[in-house]
Design a protein around this motif. Structure first.
Motif, PDB file in Angstrom:
ATOM      1  N   LYS A  37       0.833  -1.209   0.000  1.00 44.26           N
ATOM      2  CA  LYS A  37       0.000   0.000   0.000  1.00 44.26           C
ATOM      3  C   LYS A  37       0.863   1.252   0.000  1.00 44.26           C
ATOM      4  N   SER A  38       1.915   1.229   0.793  1.00 45.01           N
ATOM      5  CA  SER A  38       2.821   2.381   0.820  1.00 45.01           C
ATOM      6  C   SER A  38       3.567   2.531  -0.499  1.00 45.01           C
ATOM      7  N   LYS A  39       4.004   1.408  -1.065  1.00 49.10           N
ATOM      8  CA  LYS A  39       4.759   1.455  -2.318  1.00 49.10           C
ATOM      9  C   LYS A  39       3.890   1.925  -3.471  1.00 49.10           C
ATOM     10  N   LEU A  40       2.658   1.449  -3.542  1.00 44.37           N
ATOM     11  CA  LEU A  40       1.754   1.883  -4.610  1.00 44.37           C
ATOM     12  C   LEU A  40       1.518   3.387  -4.532  1.00 44.37           C
ATOM     13  N   LEU A 109      -5.491  -5.526 -10.727  1.00 46.67           N
ATOM     14  CA  LEU A 109      -4.046  -5.694 -10.865  1.00 46.67           C
ATOM     15  C   LEU A 109      -3.670  -6.960 -10.112  1.00 46.67           C
ATOM     16  N   SER A 110      -3.281  -8.002 -10.837  1.00 49.22           N
ATOM     17  CA  SER A 110      -2.980  -9.278 -10.189  1.00 49.22           C
ATOM     18  C   SER A 110      -1.947 -10.045 -10.998  1.00 49.22           C
ATOM     19  N   GLU A 111      -1.425 -11.107 -10.380  1.00 45.58           N
ATOM     20  CA  GLU A 111      -0.417 -11.925 -11.062  1.00 45.58           C
ATOM     21  C   GLU A 111      -1.005 -12.710 -12.221  1.00 45.58           C
ATOM     22  N   GLU A 112      -2.330 -12.713 -12.357  1.00 46.87           N
ATOM     23  CA  GLU A 112      -2.980 -13.426 -13.458  1.00 46.87           C
ATOM     24  C   GLU A 112      -2.864 -12.678 -14.781  1.00 46.87           C
ATOM     25  N   ASN A 113      -2.565 -11.373 -14.719  1.00 45.20           N
ATOM     26  CA  ASN A 113      -2.492 -10.564 -15.932  1.00 45.20           C
ATOM     27  C   ASN A 113      -1.159  -9.841 -16.021  1.00 45.20           C
ATOM     28  N   GLU A 114      -0.644  -9.692 -17.247  1.00 48.22           N
ATOM     29  CA  GLU A 114       0.508  -8.840 -17.461  1.00 48.22           C
ATOM     30  C   GLU A 114       0.084  -7.389 -17.266  1.00 48.22           C
ATOM     31  N   VAL A 115       1.040  -6.535 -16.906  1.00 47.61           N
ATOM     32  CA  VAL A 115       0.709  -5.127 -16.691  1.00 47.61           C
ATOM     33  C   VAL A 115       0.112  -4.512 -17.954  1.00 47.61           C
ATOM     34  N   ASP A 116       0.642  -4.886 -19.123  1.00 41.01           N
ATOM     35  CA  ASP A 116       0.128  -4.326 -20.380  1.00 41.01           C
ATOM     36  C   ASP A 116      -1.317  -4.736 -20.638  1.00 41.01           C
ATOM     37  N   TYR A 151       6.383  -1.008  -9.081  1.00 39.43           N
ATOM     38  CA  TYR A 151       5.884  -1.653  -7.862  1.00 39.43           C
ATOM     39  C   TYR A 151       6.163  -3.159  -7.886  1.00 39.43           C
ATOM     40  N   LEU A 152       5.846  -3.799  -9.016  1.00 38.31           N
ATOM     41  CA  LEU A 152       6.022  -5.252  -9.103  1.00 38.31           C
ATOM     42  C   LEU A 152       7.495  -5.636  -9.049  1.00 38.31           C
ATOM     43  N   LYS A 153       8.347  -4.815  -9.643  1.00 36.18           N
ATOM     44  CA  LYS A 153       9.783  -5.096  -9.578  1.00 36.18           C
ATOM     45  C   LYS A 153      10.268  -5.038  -8.138  1.00 36.18           C
ATOM     46  N   ALA A 154       9.800  -4.014  -7.407  1.00 34.53           N
ATOM     47  CA  ALA A 154      10.190  -3.888  -6.001  1.00 34.53           C
ATOM     48  C   ALA A 154       9.632  -5.042  -5.174  1.00 34.53           C
ATOM     49  N   LEU A 155       8.393  -5.439  -5.459  1.00 34.59           N
ATOM     50  CA  LEU A 155       7.777  -6.556  -4.738  1.00 34.59           C
ATOM     51  C   LEU A 155       8.580  -7.835  -4.932  1.00 34.59           C
ATOM     52  N   LYS A 156       8.977  -8.100  -6.175  1.00 32.53           N
ATOM     53  CA  LYS A 156       9.617  -9.378  -6.478  1.00 32.53           C
ATOM     54  C   LYS A 156      11.095  -9.415  -6.125  1.00 32.53           C
ATOM     55  N   THR A 157      11.670  -8.244  -5.833  1.00 27.05           N
ATOM     56  CA  THR A 157      13.027  -8.242  -5.298  1.00 27.05           C
ATOM     57  C   THR A 157      13.000  -8.078  -3.793  1.00 27.05           C
ATOM     58  N   GLY A 158      11.778  -7.904  -3.233  1.00 24.41           N
ATOM     59  CA  GLY A 158      11.612  -7.874  -1.790  1.00 24.41           C
ATOM     60  C   GLY A 158      12.123  -6.625  -1.127  1.00 24.41           C
ATOM     61  N   LYS A 159      12.250  -5.514  -1.864  1.00 20.30           N
ATOM     62  CA  LYS A 159      12.869  -4.328  -1.284  1.00 20.30           C
ATOM     63  C   LYS A 159      11.822  -3.398  -0.712  1.00 20.30           C
ATOM     64  N   VAL A 160      11.640  -3.503   0.582  1.00 18.83           N
ATOM     65  CA  VAL A 160      10.699  -2.648   1.291  1.00 18.83           C
ATOM     66  C   VAL A 160      11.299  -1.255   1.403  1.00 18.83           C
ATOM     67  N   LEU A 161      10.429  -0.245   1.526  1.00 17.29           N
ATOM     68  CA  LEU A 161      10.862   1.147   1.476  1.00 17.29           C
ATOM     69  C   LEU A 161      11.930   1.494   2.492  1.00 17.29           C
ATOM     70  N   PHE A 162      11.800   0.986   3.688  1.00 21.99           N
ATOM     71  CA  PHE A 162      12.691   1.504   4.726  1.00 21.99           C
ATOM     72  C   PHE A 162      13.942   0.655   4.870  1.00 21.99           C
ATOM     73  N   CYS A 163      15.058   1.215   4.454  1.00 20.37           N
ATOM     74  CA  CYS A 163      16.370   0.595   4.679  1.00 20.37           C
ATOM     75  C   CYS A 163      16.440  -0.837   4.177  1.00 20.37           C
ATOM     76  N   ILE A 164      15.803  -1.126   3.048  1.00 19.42           N
ATOM     77  CA  ILE A 164      15.869  -2.433   2.419  1.00 19.42           C
ATOM     78  C   ILE A 164      15.418  -3.524   3.382  1.00 19.42           C
ATOM     79  N   THR A 165      14.411  -3.289   4.166  1.00 17.52           N
ATOM     80  CA  THR A 165      13.858  -4.323   5.031  1.00 17.52           C
ATOM     81  C   THR A 165      13.172  -5.340   4.136  1.00 17.52           C
TER      82      THR A 165
END
Length: 345
Positions: A37-40, A109-116, A151-165
């Motif tokens: 929610k914060s990342k979006l 917006l879900s993993e069932e569909n490509e962003v395009d 957003y999806l790139k950040a989600l799948k690399t697991g990089k949360v906003l604060f200090c790479i948590t």
């Protein structure tokens, strides 16, 4: 696919008595909903497009319904996300100066569909200004899709906003073979130079013996040096820009704790209006590992240049630490100074 909290309990490692995930065989789950929610909001709000017709900007995230999670099974990460989003936009017609508002609906917006292939609907409040609606349908939609990819790139690399948590951190545990590979990689890394903004000599083994780097940053603030110095050493001001309770004992050896305990340390050196040295760490770093942060305040009359040197940052946390200082410190201090200026007027 099982949603967050609905995984088969026989495979959820955290509920086993020994909490051990041998060879990453068992199912593990971590919730990414709050972070998402914060990342979006971060990637979408403020997006702007400009054309011959005028200029439009995403002004708010009005609805965020859904959830996201990361799961691991047999050494593989599986991501689940499902969102129903509603954004607001505002724009100004170039020729007439008329202002108009509207909405952006993203119902699935879900993993069932490509962003395009994700549906994005643009609407506008009644009245003229359809040229702005067309601008949002074309260039605006393109910008929104780019933001969703971020957003999806950040989600799948697991990089949360604060200090790479990383909410994926620890989900894939190293095997015996992987440990050997990591050691070889660390030796190779220790012999390489690093990016332009990092000192080539700064890669060393400190604290708990992990590869580290030195980060150098500069920022100009619209205030005298003594005021900027006080923002880092006065509890009330720290709590204002951090928007969290803080422990600030601004004396040599005094404790420092901020952002609900996600950052901690102590004051190592204090030269009023000139220099601060902190023993500093993020909570997700290896236990007992600290960086040394030197903050030098260069007075430039009505402005101050802050020179930051952060030495001993874990290599894997370099990007997140930069983001922490940029977003959680610098940007919030700029806002605090602007609010103070506005109140004086």
């Amino acid at each position: 696919m099982a949603k967050w909290g609905q995984g088969d309990p026989r495979w959820i490692v955290e509920e086993r008595a020994d909490a051990t995930n041998v060879n990453n065989w068992h199912w593990t789950e971590r919730d990414a909903t709050s972070w998402s929610k914060s990342k979006l909001k971060e990637v979408l709000v403020g997006l702007a497009v400009e054309g011959e017709a005028g200029r439009c900007q995403i002004s708010g995230l009005k609805r965020v319904e859904g959830e996201a999670s990361c799961s691991s099974r047999k050494g593989k990460l599986i991501f689940f996300y499902e969102w129903n989003l509603r954004l607001s936009w505002k724009g100004t017609v170039k020729e007439s100066g008329e202002k108009h508002k509207g909405s952006v609906e993203i119902p699935n917006l879900s993993e069932e569909n490509e962003v395009d292939d994700t549906e994005i609907n643009i609407s506008k409040k009644k009245g003229e200004g359809d040229v702005l609606k067309d601008l949002m349908r074309t260039e605006g939609t393109t910008k929104v899709r780019e933001a969703l990819r971020d957003y999806l790139k950040a989600l799948k690399t697991g990089k949360v906003l604060f200090c790479i948590t990383e909410f994926t951190s620890g989900m894939i545990l190293p095997t015996k073979a992987a440990v050997g590979q990591e050691l070889a990689a660390e030796r190779k890394l220790a012999g390489n130079t690093v990016q332009d903004s990092v000192s080539p000599q700064s890669l060393d083994i400190v604290g708990v013996k992990i590869p580290t780097v030195k980060i150098l940053m500069r920022e100009i603030f619209n205030c005298p040096a003594d005021k900027l110095y006080s923002i880092f050493t006065t509890k009330e001001l720290v709590q204002k820009f951090s928007k969290c309770p803080a422990v600030i004992e601004a004396e040599r050896g005094g404790k420092l704790q901020m952002f609900d305990g996600r950052v901690s340390g102590e004051y190592a050196e204090l030269v009023p209006s000139q220099r601060l040295v902190l023993k500093w760490r993020c909570r997700n770093w290896p236990d007992e590992h600290y960086a040394m942060v030197a903050l030098n305040f260069k007075d430039m009359a009505a402005q101050t240049e802050l020179q930051l040197e952060c030495k001993g940052v874990p290599v894997s946390n370099e990007a997140g630490t930069r983001q922490c200082w940029k977003q959680q410190y610098f940007e919030e201090i700029h806002l605090l100074l602007q609010q103070s200026h506005d109140n004086m007027e």
